[in-house]
Write a protein that holds these residues in place. Structure first.
Motif, mmCIF file in Angstrom:
data_model
loop_
_atom_site.group_PDB
_atom_site.id
_atom_site.type_symbol
_atom_site.label_atom_id
_atom_site.label_comp_id
_atom_site.label_asym_id
_atom_site.label_seq_id
_atom_site.Cartn_x
_atom_site.Cartn_y
_atom_site.Cartn_z
ATOM 1 N N VAL A 291 0.864 -1.176 0.000
ATOM 2 C CA VAL A 291 0.000 0.000 0.000
ATOM 3 C C VAL A 291 0.899 1.224 0.000
ATOM 4 C CG1 VAL A 291 -1.756 1.291 1.239
ATOM 5 C CG2 VAL A 291 -1.774 -1.209 1.304
ATOM 6 N N ASN A 292 0.689 2.100 -0.944
ATOM 7 C CA ASN A 292 1.452 3.326 -1.046
ATOM 8 C C ASN A 292 0.561 4.475 -0.605
ATOM 9 O OD1 ASN A 292 3.496 5.132 -1.702
ATOM 10 N ND2 ASN A 292 2.795 5.329 -3.804
ATOM 11 N N VAL A 293 0.980 5.220 0.405
ATOM 12 C CA VAL A 293 0.194 6.332 0.909
ATOM 13 C C VAL A 293 0.873 7.629 0.516
ATOM 14 C CG1 VAL A 293 -0.725 7.446 2.953
ATOM 15 C CG2 VAL A 293 -0.559 4.956 2.873
ATOM 16 N N ASP A 294 0.153 8.497 -0.155
ATOM 17 C CA ASP A 294 0.670 9.810 -0.508
ATOM 18 C C ASP A 294 0.401 10.738 0.668
ATOM 19 O OD1 ASP A 294 1.288 12.299 -1.504
ATOM 20 O OD2 ASP A 294 0.287 11.975 -3.423
ATOM 21 N N ALA A 295 1.459 11.232 1.294
ATOM 22 C CA ALA A 295 1.316 12.044 2.499
ATOM 23 C C ALA A 295 0.545 13.331 2.248
ATOM 24 C CB ALA A 295 2.698 12.369 3.064
ATOM 25 N N LEU B 271 -2.790 0.697 -4.282
ATOM 26 C CA LEU B 271 -2.534 -0.687 -3.913
ATOM 27 C C LEU B 271 -1.814 -1.326 -5.078
ATOM 28 C CD1 LEU B 271 -6.124 -1.566 -2.675
ATOM 29 C CD2 LEU B 271 -4.216 -0.758 -1.307
ATOM 30 N N TYR B 272 -0.758 -2.070 -4.786
ATOM 31 C CA TYR B 272 -0.054 -2.704 -5.886
ATOM 32 C C TYR B 272 0.584 -4.006 -5.458
ATOM 33 C CZ TYR B 272 4.071 -0.276 -3.949
ATOM 34 O OH TYR B 272 5.057 0.201 -3.135
ATOM 35 N N THR B 273 0.785 -4.854 -6.438
ATOM 36 C CA THR B 273 1.485 -6.105 -6.221
ATOM 37 C C THR B 273 2.375 -6.355 -7.428
ATOM 38 O OG1 THR B 273 1.252 -8.450 -5.677
ATOM 39 C CG2 THR B 273 -0.380 -7.527 -7.176
ATOM 40 N N HIS B 274 3.545 -6.915 -7.171
ATOM 41 C CA HIS B 274 4.497 -7.221 -8.237
ATOM 42 C C HIS B 274 4.630 -8.731 -8.362
ATOM 43 C CE1 HIS B 274 6.453 -3.143 -7.248
ATOM 44 N NE2 HIS B 274 5.676 -3.014 -8.294
ATOM 45 N N ALA B 275 4.612 -9.208 -9.593
ATOM 46 C CA ALA B 275 4.841 -10.630 -9.837
ATOM 47 C C ALA B 275 6.348 -10.890 -9.879
ATOM 48 C CB ALA B 275 4.188 -11.045 -11.153
ATOM 49 N N LYS B 276 6.717 -12.149 -10.057
ATOM 50 C CA LYS B 276 8.140 -12.494 -10.131
ATOM 51 C C LYS B 276 8.768 -11.827 -11.353
ATOM 52 C CE LYS B 276 7.994 -16.864 -7.741
ATOM 53 N NZ LYS B 276 8.380 -18.250 -7.735
ATOM 54 N N PRO B 277 10.026 -11.405 -11.217
ATOM 55 C CA PRO B 277 10.704 -10.774 -12.353
ATOM 56 C C PRO B 277 10.861 -11.740 -13.522
ATOM 57 C CG PRO B 277 11.956 -10.472 -10.330
ATOM 58 C CD PRO B 277 10.861 -11.436 -10.027
ATOM 59 N N GLU B 278 10.880 -11.174 -14.714
ATOM 60 C CA GLU B 278 11.154 -11.969 -15.909
ATOM 61 C C GLU B 278 12.595 -12.478 -15.821
ATOM 62 O OE1 GLU B 278 9.004 -12.753 -18.235
ATOM 63 O OE2 GLU B 278 7.380 -11.505 -17.498
ATOM 64 N N PRO B 279 12.909 -13.584 -16.478
ATOM 65 C CA PRO B 279 14.274 -14.136 -16.412
ATOM 66 C C PRO B 279 15.333 -13.148 -16.918
ATOM 67 C CG PRO B 279 12.780 -15.699 -17.457
ATOM 68 C CD PRO B 279 12.021 -14.415 -17.284
ATOM 69 N N VAL B 280 16.513 -13.222 -16.325
ATOM 70 C CA VAL B 280 17.631 -12.352 -16.707
ATOM 71 C C VAL B 280 17.980 -12.540 -18.171
ATOM 72 C CG1 VAL B 280 20.060 -11.806 -16.244
ATOM 73 C CG2 VAL B 280 18.536 -12.378 -14.361
ATOM 74 N N ARG B 281 17.858 -13.757 -18.674
ATOM 75 C CA ARG B 281 18.230 -14.006 -20.077
ATOM 76 C C ARG B 281 17.345 -13.217 -21.046
ATOM 77 N NH1 ARG B 281 14.357 -17.572 -21.761
ATOM 78 N NH2 ARG B 281 13.475 -18.886 -20.147
ATOM 79 N N THR C 195 -3.767 -0.257 -8.528
ATOM 80 C CA THR C 195 -5.142 0.218 -8.453
ATOM 81 C C THR C 195 -5.239 1.270 -7.356
ATOM 82 O OG1 THR C 195 -7.462 -0.439 -8.258
ATOM 83 C CG2 THR C 195 -5.904 -1.586 -6.859
ATOM 84 N N HIS C 196 -6.188 2.161 -7.486
ATOM 85 C CA HIS C 196 -6.401 3.187 -6.470
ATOM 86 C C HIS C 196 -7.511 2.739 -5.543
ATOM 87 C CE1 HIS C 196 -3.696 5.965 -8.395
ATOM 88 N NE2 HIS C 196 -4.269 5.688 -9.548
ATOM 89 N N GLY C 197 -7.341 3.034 -4.252
ATOM 90 C CA GLY C 197 -8.347 2.648 -3.271
ATOM 91 C C GLY C 197 -8.551 3.740 -2.253
ATOM 92 N N ALA C 198 -9.652 3.651 -1.564
ATOM 93 C CA ALA C 198 -9.960 4.581 -0.484
ATOM 94 C C ALA C 198 -10.619 3.786 0.629
ATOM 95 C CB ALA C 198 -10.883 5.690 -0.986
ATOM 96 N N GLY C 199 -10.701 4.374 1.789
ATOM 97 C CA GLY C 199 -11.312 3.669 2.906
ATOM 98 C C GLY C 199 -10.295 2.805 3.620
ATOM 99 N N ASN C 200 -10.734 1.717 4.189
ATOM 100 C CA ASN C 200 -9.874 0.844 4.976
ATOM 101 C C ASN C 200 -9.192 -0.185 4.076
ATOM 102 O OD1 ASN C 200 -8.641 -0.814 6.832
ATOM 103 N ND2 ASN C 200 -10.383 -0.858 8.225
ATOM 104 N N VAL C 201 -8.063 0.184 3.507
ATOM 105 C CA VAL C 201 -7.366 -0.709 2.583
ATOM 106 C C VAL C 201 -6.719 -1.880 3.315
ATOM 107 C CG1 VAL C 201 -6.989 1.008 0.785
ATOM 108 C CG2 VAL C 201 -5.312 0.757 2.596
ATOM 109 N N LEU C 202 -6.383 -1.710 4.604
ATOM 110 C CA LEU C 202 -5.824 -2.811 5.381
ATOM 111 C C LEU C 202 -6.858 -3.929 5.548
ATOM 112 C CD1 LEU C 202 -3.394 -3.894 6.873
ATOM 113 C CD2 LEU C 202 -4.180 -2.707 8.920
ATOM 114 N N ALA C 203 -8.113 -3.568 5.814
ATOM 115 C CA ALA C 203 -9.182 -4.566 5.922
ATOM 116 C C ALA C 203 -9.401 -5.255 4.578
ATOM 117 C CB ALA C 203 -10.479 -3.922 6.408
#
Length: 138
Positions: free
Chosen positions: A4-8, A16-26, A39-47
Motif C-alpha cells: 500500500v502506497n500512501v501519498d502524504a 494498492l499494488y502487487t508485483h509478480a516475479k521478475p522476468e528471467p535475466v536471459r 489500483t487506487h483505493g480509499a477507505g480501509n485498505v488494510l481490511a
C-alpha cells in the motif's frame, strides 16, 4: 507481496499494488522487468488486503528524494520504521544505507522504450553512481 502506497499530501486515496516475479535475466539482462498490478483505493485498505488473505507484516516509510528525467523516476531514500509505541516514524540512523532506484511506469507499448531510457540514465550517471541490475528474489 501486497503493498500500500500512501501519498502524504492526499487525505485518503491510496495506491494498492502487487508485483509478480521478475522476468528471467536471459530475456532482459539490463533491467528488472516484472508484471505489476496497480489500483487506487480509499477507505480501509488494510481490511481489504486482510480479506484477500494477506497479513500485516510491518509499516515502513521511504524518506528521501524523487527526481525525474523523461519517463524515468529516480528514488533516493532511506527506510524509516514505524514505532507502534509512539505512533510516529522512527528515523533510520544517520549511517544507514541510502537506496537508489530508477524506475519507469507501467506501459502498454512494451518494455523497449523503458529499458532504453534506463540505459541512457545509467550512461549519464556512470562514475557518479553506478546503476546496475539488482539480484531480486521472488
Amino acid at each position: 507481496m501486497f503493498l500500500v502506497n500512501v501519498d502524504a499530501y492526499q487525505p485518503c486515496p491510496r495506491t494498492l499494488y502487487t508485483h509478480a516475479k521478475p522476468e528471467p535475466v536471459r530475456l532482459y539482462p539490463d533491467a528488472i522487468v516484472r508484471p505489476a498490478v496497480y489500483t487506487h483505493g480509499a477507505g480501509n485498505v488494510l481490511a481489504f488486503a486482510t480479506s484477500l488473505g494477506y497479513k500485516f507484516k510491518h509499516e515502513t516509510y521511504k524518506r528521501g528524494f524523487i527526481f525525474r528525467r523523461g519517463i524515468v523516476s529516480v528514488f533516493i531514500y532511506q527506510l524509516d520504521m514505524f514505532d507502534v509505541e509512539t505512533m510516529m516514524p522512527e528515523k533510520a540512523p544517520i549511517e544507514a544505507t541510502w537506496t537508489i532506484e530508477a524506475r519507469t511506469p507501467p506501459t502498454d507499448t512494451g518494455v523497449g522504450p523503458s529499458i532504453q531510457a534506463l540505459l541512457e540514465l545509467r550512461a549519464l550517471m556512470k562514475g557518479l553512481v553506478d546503476l546496475e541490475r539488482m539480484r531480486v528474489e521472488g
